[in-house]
Design a protein around this motif. Structure first.
Motif, PDB file in Angstrom:
ATOM      1  N   HIS A  50       0.821  -1.215   0.000  1.00  0.00           N
ATOM      2  CA  HIS A  50       0.000   0.000   0.000  1.00  0.00           C
ATOM      3  C   HIS A  50       0.857   1.269   0.000  1.00  0.00           C
ATOM      4  O   HIS A  50       0.348   2.352  -0.238  1.00  0.00           O
ATOM      5  CB  HIS A  50      -0.933   0.016   1.217  1.00  0.00           C
ATOM      6  CG  HIS A  50      -2.362  -0.251   0.842  1.00  0.00           C
ATOM      7  ND1 HIS A  50      -2.716  -1.158  -0.107  1.00  0.00           N
ATOM      8  CD2 HIS A  50      -3.527   0.270   1.302  1.00  0.00           C
ATOM      9  CE1 HIS A  50      -4.037  -1.181  -0.223  1.00  0.00           C
ATOM     10  NE2 HIS A  50      -4.555  -0.325   0.619  1.00  0.00           N
ATOM     11  N   ALA A  61      -2.529  10.226  -8.276  1.00  0.00           N
ATOM     12  CA  ALA A  61      -3.265  11.081  -7.345  1.00  0.00           C
ATOM     13  C   ALA A  61      -3.156  10.647  -5.890  1.00  0.00           C
ATOM     14  O   ALA A  61      -3.531  11.395  -4.991  1.00  0.00           O
ATOM     15  CB  ALA A  61      -4.733  11.131  -7.761  1.00  0.00           C
ATOM     16  N   ALA A  62      -2.638   9.451  -5.654  1.00  0.00           N
ATOM     17  CA  ALA A  62      -2.501   9.001  -4.271  1.00  0.00           C
ATOM     18  C   ALA A  62      -1.397   9.768  -3.532  1.00  0.00           C
ATOM     19  O   ALA A  62      -1.303   9.714  -2.310  1.00  0.00           O
ATOM     20  CB  ALA A  62      -2.203   7.511  -4.224  1.00  0.00           C
ATOM     21  N   TYR A  63      -0.549  10.475  -4.301  1.00  0.00           N
ATOM     22  CA  TYR A  63       0.516  11.270  -3.673  1.00  0.00           C
ATOM     23  C   TYR A  63       0.074  12.730  -3.586  1.00  0.00           C
ATOM     24  O   TYR A  63      -0.687  13.202  -4.431  1.00  0.00           O
ATOM     25  CB  TYR A  63       1.808  11.157  -4.495  1.00  0.00           C
ATOM     26  CG  TYR A  63       2.302   9.741  -4.602  1.00  0.00           C
ATOM     27  CD1 TYR A  63       2.942   9.124  -3.531  1.00  0.00           C
ATOM     28  CD2 TYR A  63       2.075   8.996  -5.762  1.00  0.00           C
ATOM     29  CE1 TYR A  63       3.363   7.801  -3.613  1.00  0.00           C
ATOM     30  CE2 TYR A  63       2.493   7.667  -5.850  1.00  0.00           C
ATOM     31  CZ  TYR A  63       3.137   7.074  -4.776  1.00  0.00           C
ATOM     32  OH  TYR A  63       3.537   5.769  -4.853  1.00  0.00           O
ATOM     33  N   PRO A  64       0.575  13.446  -2.589  1.00  0.00           N
ATOM     34  CA  PRO A  64       0.164  14.853  -2.438  1.00  0.00           C
ATOM     35  C   PRO A  64       0.413  15.624  -3.739  1.00  0.00           C
ATOM     36  O   PRO A  64       1.540  15.627  -4.241  1.00  0.00           O
ATOM     37  CB  PRO A  64       1.065  15.360  -1.301  1.00  0.00           C
ATOM     38  CG  PRO A  64       1.455  14.131  -0.538  1.00  0.00           C
ATOM     39  CD  PRO A  64       1.519  13.018  -1.543  1.00  0.00           C
ATOM     40  N   ASP A  65      -0.638  16.193  -4.270  1.00  0.00           N
ATOM     41  CA  ASP A  65      -0.584  16.921  -5.535  1.00  0.00           C
ATOM     42  C   ASP A  65       0.050  16.104  -6.662  1.00  0.00           C
ATOM     43  O   ASP A  65       0.633  16.654  -7.589  1.00  0.00           O
ATOM     44  CB  ASP A  65       0.163  18.254  -5.362  1.00  0.00           C
ATOM     45  CG  ASP A  65      -0.523  19.127  -4.324  1.00  0.00           C
ATOM     46  OD1 ASP A  65      -1.775  19.160  -4.325  1.00  0.00           O
ATOM     47  OD2 ASP A  65       0.184  19.729  -3.486  1.00  0.00           O
ATOM     48  N   GLY A  66      -0.064  14.781  -6.562  1.00  0.00           N
ATOM     49  CA  GLY A  66       0.469  13.914  -7.602  1.00  0.00           C
ATOM     50  C   GLY A  66       1.981  13.811  -7.615  1.00  0.00           C
ATOM     51  O   GLY A  66       2.568  13.255  -8.537  1.00  0.00           O
ATOM     52  N   ARG A  75       4.674   8.771   1.327  1.00  0.00           N
ATOM     53  CA  ARG A  75       3.760   9.843   0.929  1.00  0.00           C
ATOM     54  C   ARG A  75       2.487   9.335   0.245  1.00  0.00           C
ATOM     55  O   ARG A  75       1.778  10.085  -0.399  1.00  0.00           O
ATOM     56  CB  ARG A  75       4.484  10.811  -0.029  1.00  0.00           C
ATOM     57  CG  ARG A  75       5.483  11.718   0.697  1.00  0.00           C
ATOM     58  CD  ARG A  75       6.438  12.414  -0.262  1.00  0.00           C
ATOM     59  NE  ARG A  75       5.792  13.188  -1.319  1.00  0.00           N
ATOM     60  CZ  ARG A  75       5.367  14.444  -1.181  1.00  0.00           C
ATOM     61  NH1 ARG A  75       5.488  15.072  -0.027  1.00  0.00           N
ATOM     62  NH2 ARG A  75       4.803  15.074  -2.193  1.00  0.00           N
ATOM     63  N   ASN A  76       2.212   8.070   0.418  1.00  0.00           N
ATOM     64  CA  ASN A  76       1.073   7.494  -0.282  1.00  0.00           C
ATOM     65  C   ASN A  76      -0.184   7.502   0.594  1.00  0.00           C
ATOM     66  O   ASN A  76      -0.192   6.957   1.698  1.00  0.00           O
ATOM     67  CB  ASN A  76       1.423   6.048  -0.691  1.00  0.00           C
ATOM     68  CG  ASN A  76       0.466   5.510  -1.716  1.00  0.00           C
ATOM     69  OD1 ASN A  76      -0.753   5.643  -1.565  1.00  0.00           O
ATOM     70  ND2 ASN A  76       0.987   4.916  -2.774  1.00  0.00           N
ATOM     71  N   GLY A  77      -1.241   8.119   0.079  1.00  0.00           N
ATOM     72  CA  GLY A  77      -2.478   8.235   0.855  1.00  0.00           C
ATOM     73  C   GLY A  77      -3.157   6.906   1.163  1.00  0.00           C
ATOM     74  O   GLY A  77      -3.815   6.762   2.180  1.00  0.00           O
ATOM     75  N   TRP A  78      -3.001   5.917   0.291  1.00  0.00           N
ATOM     76  CA  TRP A  78      -3.572   4.583   0.556  1.00  0.00           C
ATOM     77  C   TRP A  78      -3.048   4.054   1.874  1.00  0.00           C
ATOM     78  O   TRP A  78      -3.793   3.546   2.700  1.00  0.00           O
ATOM     79  CB  TRP A  78      -3.146   3.578  -0.512  1.00  0.00           C
ATOM     80  CG  TRP A  78      -3.775   3.701  -1.842  1.00  0.00           C
ATOM     81  CD1 TRP A  78      -4.019   4.843  -2.532  1.00  0.00           C
ATOM     82  CD2 TRP A  78      -4.238   2.631  -2.668  1.00  0.00           C
ATOM     83  NE1 TRP A  78      -4.588   4.548  -3.745  1.00  0.00           N
ATOM     84  CE2 TRP A  78      -4.731   3.202  -3.855  1.00  0.00           C
ATOM     85  CE3 TRP A  78      -4.263   1.251  -2.524  1.00  0.00           C
ATOM     86  CZ2 TRP A  78      -5.255   2.434  -4.893  1.00  0.00           C
ATOM     87  CZ3 TRP A  78      -4.777   0.485  -3.550  1.00  0.00           C
ATOM     88  CH2 TRP A  78      -5.271   1.068  -4.716  1.00  0.00           C
ATOM     89  N   ASN A  80      -1.273   5.850   4.170  1.00  0.00           N
ATOM     90  CA  ASN A  80      -1.323   6.796   5.294  1.00  0.00           C
ATOM     91  C   ASN A  80      -2.703   6.926   5.936  1.00  0.00           C
ATOM     92  O   ASN A  80      -2.823   7.504   7.013  1.00  0.00           O
ATOM     93  CB  ASN A  80      -0.806   8.167   4.838  1.00  0.00           C
ATOM     94  CG  ASN A  80       0.705   8.160   4.641  1.00  0.00           C
ATOM     95  OD1 ASN A  80       1.394   7.246   5.105  1.00  0.00           O
ATOM     96  ND2 ASN A  80       1.223   9.170   3.938  1.00  0.00           N
ATOM     97  N   CYS A  81      -3.761   6.391   5.283  1.00  0.00           N
ATOM     98  CA  CYS A  81      -5.079   6.469   5.928  1.00  0.00           C
ATOM     99  C   CYS A  81      -5.351   5.265   6.820  1.00  0.00           C
ATOM    100  O   CYS A  81      -6.371   5.222   7.508  1.00  0.00           O
ATOM    101  CB  CYS A  81      -6.194   6.620   4.885  1.00  0.00           C
ATOM    102  SG  CYS A  81      -6.545   5.151   3.914  1.00  0.00           S
ATOM    103  N   VAL A 363       4.014  14.920   4.421  1.00  0.00           N
ATOM    104  CA  VAL A 363       2.823  15.214   3.614  1.00  0.00           C
ATOM    105  C   VAL A 363       2.196  16.548   4.001  1.00  0.00           C
ATOM    106  O   VAL A 363       1.630  17.243   3.161  1.00  0.00           O
ATOM    107  CB  VAL A 363       1.783  14.071   3.766  1.00  0.00           C
ATOM    108  CG1 VAL A 363       0.494  14.401   3.029  1.00  0.00           C
ATOM    109  CG2 VAL A 363       2.347  12.747   3.254  1.00  0.00           C
ATOM    110  N   LYS A 366      -3.415  17.037   6.120  1.00  0.00           N
ATOM    111  CA  LYS A 366      -4.408  16.470   5.207  1.00  0.00           C
ATOM    112  C   LYS A 366      -5.544  15.864   6.023  1.00  0.00           C
ATOM    113  O   LYS A 366      -5.383  15.556   7.206  1.00  0.00           O
ATOM    114  CB  LYS A 366      -3.781  15.362   4.336  1.00  0.00           C
ATOM    115  CG  LYS A 366      -2.686  15.842   3.406  1.00  0.00           C
ATOM    116  CD  LYS A 366      -3.242  16.643   2.238  1.00  0.00           C
ATOM    117  CE  LYS A 366      -2.101  17.083   1.319  1.00  0.00           C
ATOM    118  NZ  LYS A 366      -2.557  18.073   0.338  1.00  0.00           N
TER     119      LYS A 366
END
Lengths: 427, 413
Positions: A50, A61-66, A75-78, A80-81, A363, A366
């Motif tokens: 992930h 798009a999973a990275y901040p501002d791509g 830095r991956n939102g998948w 980090n959530c 990041v 967010k």
């Protein structure tokens, strides 16, 4: 390490978390939300996928501002959530010194959890029997796709596949069309949530009896458990369920209807006769409430297409929230189809603090989904952002295992721990 | 057959889907679950079909049906107490039961418990260690607190519907009520956490769990990519978001799930499909496949439509690929993996007869009796026995309350 929270339900429990992707991490996320100490252990050669590739393309798009940045895996939102309030460490189990450290971690943990492909940990020599030598009352949660026994035990499975193999996808889809997958992978959180509750029951059992246990989780079985009513229905009627789109076998009408704006929709469900009448009057369409074509449930089902057309014409010139207000004021179940920006701006979710703002060192600030329920005595909160790769190596190995700075440096220099990935096969 | 939660007392005031799934997990693990039902109507889900007796539609008539598929599955191993909560005597009995309970689970619309004179503060006074789990559509607070909602609306407001279905068609909900069932699961986990806290500290509490928030909690990247980069997630039909050769495809006897990935396994996919064209360097990377998605599909389809779902599934799995297939209910009941693991249980019900039920969603080792498997109760079947075991009511006391219309005792069949 952080001072343990004062009044959180699971603050006395430590989980050594080898799980990856979503099913296992959702289980340990719920544990972290409840105050447990989660030690998320990754390998530098195969970290949690992930986190994304080591060298991803720009613009994802999973990275901040791509922008993947210098350390995309952090830095991956998948990722980090799902790992907030967990500690992150790295360790190579393929090396002897790594194994010694792992065994010491097991000895101080209440729970070990993993969702590798079946048999992976066993091939490294770590069966439940072996792990128990280091921690006699250990609870070991193993959650491969199809469980630890049976002809399919070694098969691979993802949450998206479990939607299919459990029958969920068979029931989902537009009328008269083929099966449809969901926009997420339901099998993962379903398994993670079941596992969290059963694991708490196992910890409670251990508190009473002093005994640990092996918990064999089949992600497939966990998903089929939600299909029970349809499994019974099939035996009763001999008929496979039909794909109903957004309609219900129990009431009519029900659908998502177009609204003003691009790709804007409102859902409406007239769940009983009174609500149908209320809906018909609320639309202000003359004669709708008394139209014999829609007078009974059977009639509305029969003429559902026509009814959808009539309602859709009424909704198509109005805002989804505005229609929702009109219908809710008339006591009719309705709600807009919310998109990402709508969710984060929605008045209700803001009021309840559904999404939380967290500052991640790589990041920035967010928004993330928070703790999925409220508790009056032990409210809890997201305590820190998801860990960067190996972020807590020093704290965990020093404060929990008592390793000296020199010993930790040695682990670092020999590649047993670290903060930079070494693998290239990470997808 | 004691179960992991043997001895835990649960007062179950839930109905329909989300609440009952929560308490089904508790009763399945051996907790003593008293399901409080209205003496005449019972749980509303009793009235929803299909029914074992052959009625296929919502039932009508005066007696609450005993044999609806939804009721039977969602209420296994519970005891039914038929008690009129609207009467003052009924409320008194409920308060006595609450004083003995470890857990109370309810899913009335917010304010429903207050109107019955059973608010958390009232219950807390008589039982400070009580865990009260309140499940509702939108939660006990907030501007939408009193909104009405069906699964469809919850799926929409929770953000899941926007991303399910074809881009050019209307947003779609799941066939199963997964927001409600998933919220029931999370309520079970939350209840267990609060129970452990209450047992350690003597302090109970109220849990406020909103079904819509369960949906928002599992959006994963569908929310995160907007949060991180302002880019919205959208509907992509049966293709994975930003992927190709990753989704549901038709085959000879149904549908299969093809999952291409990771990249270094792609040559295996090409080999299974028997098409050299698929080995084209253009398709070797995820980005390349995405760019040429229609072409990739066109090369895969001839193989898929000539082969059966289980064969395709196994061909992928034997090559280390996570293929799947769309199982029908018949497929599930006959699935070799589930049968080998003795997953199903057969339960005999006096009205519905013998049926095969999915068993434990998660199974601890065999040497531990973790789960109990018992059929759902008849309406009011356990009124007398439960009031005896929880409150030591005499038969005369129960009879008196039955005469007053506060209780009914199911007659059995």
């Amino acid at each position: 390490m952080e001072t343990p929270p004062k009044n959180m339900p699971l603050k006395n429990y430590r989980v050594l978390d080898l799980s990856r992707i979503w099913a296992g991490p959702y289980c340990t996320k719920l544990f972290a939300d409840m105050g447990a100490e989660i030690i998320k252990m990754e390998s530098l050669s195969v970290y949690d996928s992930h986190r994304g590739p080591v060298t991803p393309a720009r613009g994802i798009a999973a990275y901040p501002d791509g922008e993947p940045g210098e350390e995309p895996w952090n830095r991956n939102g998948w990722f980090n959530c799902l790992h907030m309030s967990k500690y992150g460490i790295t360790l190579e189990l393929t090396k002897d010194e790594g194994r010694r450290v792992f065994e010491r971690l097991v000895s101080i943990s209440d729970v070990v959890i993993e969702n590798f492909r079946q048999g992976s940990l066993e091939r490294l020599g770590y069966t439940y029997q072996e792990l128990r030598k280091h921690r006699p009352d250990l609870i070991y949660v193993s959650m491969p796709a199809f469980g630890n026994t049976g002809p399919w035990k070694g098969y691979l499975g993802y949450g998206i596949g479990q939607e299919q193999l459990s029958g969920m996808a068979h029931m989902t889809g537009y009328r008269g069309e083929g099966p449809m997958k969901s926009g997420i992978n339901h099998g993962d959180p379903i398994t993670g949530s079941h596992a969290a509750g059963v694991l708490m029951a196992a910890l409670r059992h251990r508190r009473k009896t002093g005994k640990g246990m092996f918990i064999d989780v089949s992600q497939q079985e966990s998903s089929v458990a939600l299909m029970g009513p349809e499994v019974l229905a099939y035996q009763m009627t001999g008929q496979e369920p039909e794909r109903q789109g957004n309609r219900s076998g129990w009431y009519a009408p029900a659908n998502s209807y177009p609204c003003a704006g691009e790709d804007r929709w409102v859902t409406i469900a007239a769940t009983n006769e009174e609500r149908w009448q209320n809906l018909a009057y609320a639309t202000g369409i003359a004669g709708l409430a008394d139209d014999p074509k829609f007078a009974t449930l059977e009639k509305r089902r029969e003429n559902h297409d026509e009814l959808d057309r009539i309602i859709g014409e009424w909704t198509s010139s109005q805002e989804a929230y505005a229609i929702t207000e009109i219908l809710q004021n008339a006591g009719v179940p309705a709600g807009p189809v919310l998109r990402g920006p709508d969710l984060l701006a929605d008045a209700h979710y803001k009021d309840r603090g559904t999404f939380v703002t967290v500052d991640h060192p790589q990041v920035g600030l967010k928004q993330y989904p928070g703790i999925p329920w409220r508790m009056s005595a032990t409210p809890g909160q997201v305590r820190w952002p998801s860990p960067t790769l190996g972020q807590h190596n020093r704290e965990v190995y020093n404060e929990l295992l008592g390793l000296t700075g020199i010993e930790i440096d040695q682990l670092d220099e020999t590649g047993i721990i670290g903060t930079k990935p070494t693998g290239s096969r990470i997808i | 057959m004691p179960g992991l939660l043997e001895g835990v007392k649960v007062l179950d005031l839930t109905h329909y889907i989300a609440g009952p799934y929560c308490t089904k997990l508790l009763s399945g693990l051996g907790a003593d679950v008293l399901k409080i039902e209205h003496p005449k109507r019972g749980d509303g889900v009793r009235w929803l079909g299909p029914f074992a007796s052959g009625k296929t539609d919502s039932a009508s008539g005066t007696n609450a049906p005993e044999d609806g598929a939804w009721f039977l599955y969602l209420n296994t191993a519970k005891q039914s107490v038929a008690l009129d909560l609207q009467s003052s005597e009924g409320r008194r009995v409920l308060l006595e039961l609450a004083a003995k309970a470890d857990i109370l689970v309810e899913n009335f619309a917010p304010g429903g418990m207050d109107r019955l004179g059973l608010s958390y503060s009232e219950l807390h006074k008589i039982n400070p260690a009580l865990v009260m789990t309140s499940i509702s559509n939108f939660g006990q607070t907030g501007p939408y607190r009193d909104w009405k909602a069906a699964e469809l609306n919850l799926y929409a407001l929770g953000g899941l519907m926007n991303i399910t279905g074809e881009p050019e068609q209307e947003p779609l909900k799941e066939g199963m009520p997964l927001a409600q069932l998933g919220a029931g699961q999370n309520a079970f986990a939350a209840t267990m956490a609060a129970l452990m806290y209450a047992e350690e500290t003597g302090e109970g509490q109220q849990i406020d769990l909103a079904i819509a928030e369960y949906a928002t909690n599992i959006l994963e990247n569908a929310l995160m990519q907007y949060s991180y980069s302002g880019q919205e997630y959208s509907r992509v039909g049966n293709r994975g978001y930003g992927r190709a050769a990753w989704g549901i495809y038709p085959c000879l006897d149904g549908h299969v799930g093809i999952i291409a990935g990771p990249d270094h396994r792609w040559p295996e996919v090409a080999r299974i499909m028997g098409r050299e064209e698929l080995s084209d360097p253009r398709f070797l990377s995820r980005a390349g496949r995405l760019e040429n998605a229609d072409e990739v599909d066109a090369y895969m389809l001839p193989f898929l439509v000539e082969n059966n779902k289980v064969d395709i599934f196994k061909a992928g799995q034997e090559s280390g690929l996570g293929f799947s297939f769309v199982a029908t209910m018949k497929d599930i009941l006959e699935m070799e993996q589930l049968l080998d693991r003795a997953y199903f249980v057969e339960l005999d019900h006096p009205v519905a007869g013998k049926l095969i039920y999915p068993g434990a969603p998660i199974m601890p080792e065999e040497s531990i009796d973790a789960w109990v498997f018992q059929r759902a109760p008849l309406l009011g079947e356990h009124t007398t026995s439960a009031l005896d075991s929880w409150l030591s009511y005499s038969e005369a006391q129960v009879s008196e309350l039955i005469t007053q219309g506060v209780l009914t005792q199911g007659q059995g069949v």
